[in-house]
Design a protein around this motif. Structure first.
Motif, PDB file in Angstrom:
ATOM      1  N   VAL A 180       0.889  -1.016   0.053  1.00  0.00           N
ATOM      2  CA  VAL A 180       0.053  -0.020   0.040  1.00  0.00           C
ATOM      3  C   VAL A 180       0.715   1.171  -0.057  1.00  0.00           C
ATOM      4  N   HIS A 181       1.946   1.306   0.780  1.00  0.00           N
ATOM      5  CA  HIS A 181       2.980   2.394   0.601  1.00  0.00           C
ATOM      6  C   HIS A 181       3.343   2.711  -0.497  1.00  0.00           C
ATOM      7  N   GLU A 182       3.879   1.585  -1.183  1.00  0.00           N
ATOM      8  CA  GLU A 182       4.603   1.865  -2.675  1.00  0.00           C
ATOM      9  C   GLU A 182       3.278   2.447  -3.731  1.00  0.00           C
ATOM     10  N   ILE A 184       0.739   4.051  -3.115  1.00  0.00           N
ATOM     11  CA  ILE A 184       0.287   5.395  -2.589  1.00  0.00           C
ATOM     12  C   ILE A 184       1.389   6.341  -3.236  1.00  0.00           C
ATOM     13  N   HIS A 185       2.491   5.973  -3.109  1.00  0.00           N
ATOM     14  CA  HIS A 185       3.598   6.852  -3.592  1.00  0.00           C
ATOM     15  C   HIS A 185       3.496   7.198  -5.222  1.00  0.00           C
ATOM     16  N   LEU A 186       2.750   6.309  -5.956  1.00  0.00           N
ATOM     17  CA  LEU A 186       2.414   6.559  -7.155  1.00  0.00           C
ATOM     18  C   LEU A 186       1.604   7.840  -7.191  1.00  0.00           C
ATOM     19  N   ASN A 190       5.693  12.222  -1.789  1.00  0.00           N
ATOM     20  CA  ASN A 190       6.114  12.434  -0.523  1.00  0.00           C
ATOM     21  C   ASN A 190       5.407  11.846   0.727  1.00  0.00           C
ATOM     22  N   HIS A 191       6.001  11.808   2.070  1.00  0.00           N
ATOM     23  CA  HIS A 191       5.409  11.124   2.962  1.00  0.00           C
ATOM     24  C   HIS A 191       4.418  12.550   3.638  1.00  0.00           C
ATOM     25  N   SER A 192       3.704  13.127   2.950  1.00  0.00           N
ATOM     26  CA  SER A 192       2.946  14.103   3.592  1.00  0.00           C
ATOM     27  C   SER A 192       1.545  13.828   4.126  1.00  0.00           C
ATOM     28  N   GLU A 194      -1.309  13.886   3.615  1.00  0.00           N
ATOM     29  CA  GLU A 194      -2.341  13.328   2.666  1.00  0.00           C
ATOM     30  C   GLU A 194      -1.871  11.875   2.418  1.00  0.00           C
ATOM     31  N   PHE A 195      -0.515  11.867   2.257  1.00  0.00           N
ATOM     32  CA  PHE A 195      -0.036  10.540   2.030  1.00  0.00           C
ATOM     33  C   PHE A 195      -0.334   9.357   3.071  1.00  0.00           C
ATOM     34  N   TRP A 196      -0.247   9.911   4.281  1.00  0.00           N
ATOM     35  CA  TRP A 196      -0.377   8.867   5.383  1.00  0.00           C
ATOM     36  C   TRP A 196      -2.308   8.709   5.687  1.00  0.00           C
TER      37      TRP A 196
END
Ligand SMILES: [Zn+2]
Length: 224
Positions: A180-182, A184-186, A190-192, A194-196
């Motif tokens: 999921v982490h990778e 969402i990086h698409l 950044n680890h913003s 919004e990302f988390w």
């Protein structure tokens, strides 16, 4: 958190901090020095000491190799399974709540296990990537299961996802988290915040997976 250490007093003029072979911290101190002063010195150099310890541990992990003998255990999907060397000849690895390998293949055990783990990783990870990509609404170009050192996953600007096959040793919840982490990086490089947010929509308990990686991640750096 305070660092644990033991003190050895002797007739010396200065204080020295040593990290022992078992990674324990030893302070060699002059007889007359106060406990407070020793403590102050140790805590002052805490960060450096901890860095030295973790470097030492990571080297010792890399040097540890499996012998592939009966009774040894291997980590698979977050659990330790015992290995049994059996007399009957058969190819490759058998898994049935235990790992089995034929005595005649013992010399190639390292390669056979590597192949088996990589194959299992492909079978397990790729459908998971497809599932979560649909959930998130992203398109993945290609999923590569690779031997990455010190990384569990990565993504490329061409929408390819790389996953470390050693992740097969982690529990499923951790595997899902890395995927999921990778993914969402698409959409969020950044680890913003919004990302988390997006991660927690898919995996509300993702913090647990992060914690597991933090506590066990180092053990995943070696093959088995
Ligand atoms: Zn990231």
């Amino acid at each position: 958190m305070n660092l644990e250490y033991s003190v050895i007093y002797s007739k010396r003029k200065s204080l020295s901090i040593i990290i022992d072979r078992d990674s324990s911290v030893i302070v060699r101190a002059p007889i007359k020095i106060s406990q407070e002063k020793i403590d102050r010195e140790v805590q002052k150099h805490k960060k450096l000491i901890q860095e030295k310890i973790s470097r030492k541990l990571s080297i010792s992990i890399q040097n540890q190799t499996k012998e592939f003998v009966s009774g040894e255990s291997l980590l698979y999907l977050g659990r330790h399974y015992q290995l049994e060397i059996v007399e009957e000849p058969f190819n490759g690895i058998k898994f049935d709540n235990k790992f089995f390998i034929s005595k005649e293949n013992k010399q190639n055990a390292n390669q056979l296990f590597r192949d088996w783990f990589i194959k299992s990783a492909k079978e397990l990870f790729i459908p998971k990537v497809d599932f979560y990509a649909k959930q998130i609404g992203v398109t993945v170009n290609k999923v590569n299961i690779l031997s990455l050192r010190y990384r569990w996953g990565s993504c490329t600007p061409k929408d390819n996802i790389h996953l470390n096959w050693r992740l097969i040793k982690a529990p499923m919840t951790v595997i899902n988290y890395i995927i999921v982490h990778e993914l969402i990086h698409l959409i969020e490089p950044n680890h913003s915040t919004e990302f988390w947010n997006r991660v927690s929509i898919q995996l509300p308990a993702y913090e647990k997976a992060k914690l597991w990686l933090k506590e066990n991640g180092r053990g995943l750096e070696k093959d088995f």
